[in-house]
Design an enzyme around this catalytic site. Structure first.
Site, mmCIF file in Angstrom:
data_model
loop_
_atom_site.group_PDB
_atom_site.id
_atom_site.type_symbol
_atom_site.label_atom_id
_atom_site.label_comp_id
_atom_site.label_asym_id
_atom_site.label_seq_id
_atom_site.Cartn_x
_atom_site.Cartn_y
_atom_site.Cartn_z
ATOM 1 N N CYS A 55 36.397 -5.982 4.533
ATOM 2 C CA CYS A 55 35.704 -5.219 3.494
ATOM 3 C C CYS A 55 36.642 -4.914 2.327
ATOM 4 C CB CYS A 55 35.212 -3.890 4.058
ATOM 5 S SG CYS A 55 33.849 -4.014 5.213
ATOM 6 N N GLU A 57 37.243 -2.050 0.908
ATOM 7 C CA GLU A 57 38.045 -0.840 1.134
ATOM 8 C C GLU A 57 39.300 -1.149 1.937
ATOM 9 O OE1 GLU A 57 34.811 -1.334 1.593
ATOM 10 O OE2 GLU A 57 33.684 0.542 1.639
HETATM 11 N N1 THU Z 1 31.173 -4.552 2.701
HETATM 12 C C1 THU Z 1 32.265 -4.003 2.077
HETATM 13 O O1 THU Z 1 33.165 -4.713 1.631
HETATM 14 N N2 THU Z 1 32.323 -2.642 1.968
HETATM 15 C C2 THU Z 1 31.324 -1.795 2.334
HETATM 16 O O2 THU Z 1 31.442 -0.590 2.121
HETATM 17 C C3 THU Z 1 30.110 -2.305 2.989
HETATM 18 C C4 THU Z 1 30.109 -3.762 3.281
HETATM 19 C C5 THU Z 1 31.079 -6.016 2.763
HETATM 20 C C6 THU Z 1 31.246 -6.643 4.108
HETATM 21 C C7 THU Z 1 30.522 -7.967 3.909
HETATM 22 O O3 THU Z 1 31.413 -8.867 3.286
HETATM 23 C C8 THU Z 1 29.415 -7.627 2.937
HETATM 24 O O4 THU Z 1 29.795 -6.410 2.311
HETATM 25 C C9 THU Z 1 28.054 -7.470 3.569
HETATM 26 O O5 THU Z 1 28.111 -6.615 4.653
#
Ligand code: THU
Length: 140
Positions: A55, A57
């Site tokens: 992700c 973050e």
């Molecule tokens: N994702 C993030 O990068 N941060 C978040 O807070 C929620 C989800 C990403 C993970 C994945 O690559 C995509 O969003 C869909 O879930």
């Protein structure tokens, strides 16, 4: 943190979102992490065909930790369908909240945008009764 700083950090998150590698979900996320010394680290989500992606973050937090920083004040997160402006809050997933718990205090601020307004939450609010480093103090 004041309103102006919130907006500035959110702009950095939106900018970081442009680098998102999200061919599987089509959901692009950017994050901007403010260290207590004022340094900002950005991150984006990075997906992998075998589903072991990262992700936005965690990308930002891991970049900062790898650079020797462990004191954080706030993180801004902006996410939504790739190629569109975010119009709904993108709240950190459970794994990211737990990583925040590892390095941040209960007052750590999480900023999210609905496209108009920056909303704020604290880590304590998003992850109550959390298991953390203090649970292992004095252990093996
Ligand atoms: N994702 C993030 O990068 N941060 C978040 O807070 C929620 C989800 C990403 C993970 C994945 O690559 C995509 O969003 C869909 O879930």
């Amino acid at each position: 943190m004041n309103e102006r700083l919130y907006e500035t950090l959110m702009e950095r998150a939106k900018e970081a979102r442009k680098a998102a590698y999200c061919p599987y979900s089509g959901f692009a996320v950017g994050a901007a992490l403010l260290c207590k010394d004022g340094t900002v680290y950005t991150g984006c989500n990075i997906e992998v065909a075998a589903l072991t992606g990262n992700c936005a973050e965690r990308t930002a937090i891991f970049k900062a930790v790898a650079d020797g920083r462990r004191e954080f004040a706030a993180i801004a997160v902006a996410g939504g369908p790739k190629g569109q402006e975010p119009d709904a809050l993108c709240a950190p997933c459970g794994v990211c909240r737990q990583v925040m718990r590892e390095f941040c205090g209960p007052d750590f601020e999480i900023l999210m945008t609905d496209g108009h307004t920056v909303h704020t939450a604290t880590l304590a609010g998003l992850l109550p009764m959390a298991f953390g480093p203090d649970n292992l103090e004095g252990g093996g």
